[in-house]
Enzyme design. Structure first.
Site, mmCIF file in Angstrom:
data_model
loop_
_atom_site.group_PDB
_atom_site.id
_atom_site.type_symbol
_atom_site.label_atom_id
_atom_site.label_comp_id
_atom_site.label_asym_id
_atom_site.label_seq_id
_atom_site.Cartn_x
_atom_site.Cartn_y
_atom_site.Cartn_z
ATOM 1 N N ASP A 149 -5.861 3.342 12.396
ATOM 2 C CA ASP A 149 -4.587 4.039 12.252
ATOM 3 C C ASP A 149 -4.728 5.374 11.518
ATOM 4 O O ASP A 149 -4.045 6.338 11.837
ATOM 5 C CB ASP A 149 -3.558 3.126 11.584
ATOM 6 N N ASP A 200 0.806 -1.226 0.000
ATOM 7 C CA ASP A 200 0.000 0.000 0.000
ATOM 8 C C ASP A 200 0.836 1.272 0.000
ATOM 9 O O ASP A 200 0.641 2.149 -0.838
ATOM 10 C CB ASP A 200 -0.931 0.038 1.222
ATOM 11 N N ARG A 247 1.655 5.127 16.619
ATOM 12 C CA ARG A 247 1.170 6.108 15.642
ATOM 13 C C ARG A 247 1.479 7.554 15.992
ATOM 14 O O ARG A 247 1.949 8.305 15.141
ATOM 15 C CB ARG A 247 -0.340 5.917 15.386
ATOM 16 N N SER A 292 -3.134 -9.431 7.518
ATOM 17 C CA SER A 292 -2.644 -8.062 7.615
ATOM 18 C C SER A 292 -1.945 -7.957 8.962
ATOM 19 O O SER A 292 -2.534 -8.229 10.009
ATOM 20 C CB SER A 292 -3.832 -7.100 7.529
HETATM 21 N N1 ARG Z 1 -6.629 -3.143 15.771
HETATM 22 C C1 ARG Z 1 -5.351 -2.741 16.219
HETATM 23 C C2 ARG Z 1 -5.335 -1.265 16.523
HETATM 24 O O1 ARG Z 1 -6.193 -0.578 16.062
HETATM 25 C C3 ARG Z 1 -4.260 -3.141 15.285
HETATM 26 C C4 ARG Z 1 -4.377 -2.709 13.874
HETATM 27 C C5 ARG Z 1 -3.103 -2.949 13.175
HETATM 28 N N2 ARG Z 1 -3.158 -3.305 11.821
HETATM 29 C C6 ARG Z 1 -3.078 -4.530 11.295
HETATM 30 N N3 ARG Z 1 -2.825 -4.605 10.057
HETATM 31 N N4 ARG Z 1 -3.276 -5.606 11.992
HETATM 32 O O2 ARG Z 1 -4.484 -0.775 17.218
#
Ligand code: ARG
Length: 402
Positions: free
Chosen positions: A126, A16, A97, A177
């Site tokens: 995110d 991405d 983040r 992912s």
């Molecule tokens: N759901 C978790 C959060 O919002 C992790 C998201 C991370 N992304 C992934 N591709 N698993 O902090």
């Protein structure tokens, strides 16, 4: 001259964010894309990532090692806050983040860029965290978000990238992912999307299965100072080494796996698998030490605020007035959180088996004991309970007369 002279892109090297580079140039009219990759202890080589960014058309790729500030300024405050989103997820992804966002903002100002960009989709948390953090640090800075605009599947993205010289991923396509850093791994998608299907063992990388974990339990001691973990088994460790050590100890015993349905900011429920052995272990031990060293009223008030702190961080409000105010409360409490917690690691469990604090224990043997050393004044209990229950007795007698 395009619409934007210079843009700083948060870059991971994935499909991405790689596609973001030509997309920003071609669809947003960006003249120059500078990629920024952060080392958060994900254990990936960053040199190939830099090369990939250049191949995709970035003018340069800046790489920053942020492991130390990540642990010191983000993970340790989360430990002090016993932060568990919805009671379970220790925010391993969420904590990274605001740090990445703050670097993006700094780099944009150093390079005189007009905008920053990220490759988050419109469905996740995110994007919320990036957008809100960037806006809090630099309210006027523009944020370009190609992945919220294009409607390409992963396959289409790979084909799109190939047109611009981005090689298709070589490794066999993983259905998952994954986000990872030194605090742990977040895994979603693929077969995990069925909430009833059990996670295949291949999902886990940094924790042992219970079956393969050692047959012998291991007892360890973790020492805290002002709410921060400072040593394991008597050996002082800097924050980064301490997290690494906690990860390997807890992970090898199969502790730190989470399988949950969580509520995203955008209203979607998602099934997540986490592996956060060290962070979970440290939070558990920290909670235990607080139960020994904080007064009951502070402890209970803090527990309520911890939930709020976790929600704020999950929901993207790392840089916010309420988060600052909660931090002030939490930090104030932590000067009392000094001592050692003993924990037994065995077959997926981390069971607390002891706690002590020389300077701050509020557990006073003379008062707590059932032995003859008992200094507690039993007679006072009568008067205390008379007044404590007075309002209730009045209520009960009025009710019985009706
Ligand atoms: N759901 C978790 C959060 O919002 C992790 C998201 C991370 N992304 C992934 N591709 N698993 O902090």
């Amino acid at each position: 001259m395009g619409n934007f002279r210079k843009v700083i892109l948060a870059y991971s090297g994935g499909v991405d964010t790689s596609a973001c580079i030509p997309y920003l140039k071609n669809e947003y009219g960006v003249d120059e894309v500078i990629a920024f990759a952060a080392d958060l202890g994900q254990g990936e080589e960053l040199e190939p990532i830099r090369e990939k960014a250049l191949l995709a058309g970035a003018s340069k790729c800046l790489v920053d090692n942020l492991i130390e500030p990540f642990i010191r300024d983000f993970a340790f405050p989360a430990i002090r806050a016993n932060a568990l989103y919805e009671g379970r997820y220790p925010l391993s992804t969420a904590l990274a983040r605001p740090l990445i966002a703050s670097r993006l903002v700094d780099i944009a100002s150093q390079h005189n860029a007009e905008a920053v960009a990220h490759g988050c989709t419109g469905k996740g948390n995110d994007q919320v965290r990036f957008d809100l953090a960037i806006a809090s640090l630099s309210p006027e800075l523009k944020i370009l978000t190609p992945a919220r605009k294009w409607s390409m599947s992963r396959e289409e993205l790979i084909i799109y990238g190939e047109k611009f010289g981005i090689p298709a991923p070589v490794s066999k396509k993983s259905p998952y992912s994954i986000d990872l850093n030194l605090l742990g791994r977040s895994v979603e998608a693929g077969p995990l999307e069925d909430p009833f299907s059990s996670p295949p063992e291949e999902v886990f990388q940094i924790t042992s299965s219970v079956e393969k974990s050692p047959e012998k339990p291991e007892e360890i001691e973790i020492c805290f100072e002002n709410g921060n973990p400072i040593s394991i088994n008597g050996i002082k460790l800097d924050p980064v080494s301490l997290i690494r050590k906690a990860n390997s100890l807890a992970g090898s015993h199969g502790f730190g796996r989470i399988d949950m349905i969580e509520n995203r900011v955008v209203g979607i429920k998602s099934r997540e698998i986490y592996e956060t052995p060290g962070l979970l272990l440290l939070i558990k031990c920290h909670q235990e030490l607080e139960s020994l060293t904080l007064s009951s009223d502070v402890l209970k008030t803090k527990m309520n605020l911890e939930r709020q702190w976790s929600d704020l961080v999950y929901q993207g409000f790392w840089f916010s007035p309420l988060k600052n105010a909660l931090d002030a409360f939490i930090d104030q409490t932590q000067s009392d959180v000094n001592g050692t917690v003993k924990v037994k690691l065995y077959k997926g469990n981390a069971n607390i088996i002891g706690r002590k604090s020389e300077s701050n224990s509020l557990y006073i043997s003379d008062i707590s004991t059932y032995s003859e050393e008992d200094k507690f004044d039993h007679k006072s209990a009568e008067g205390f309970i008379y007044i404590w229950g007075l309002a209730n007795r009045i209520w009960a007698s009025v009710k019985s007369k009706k």
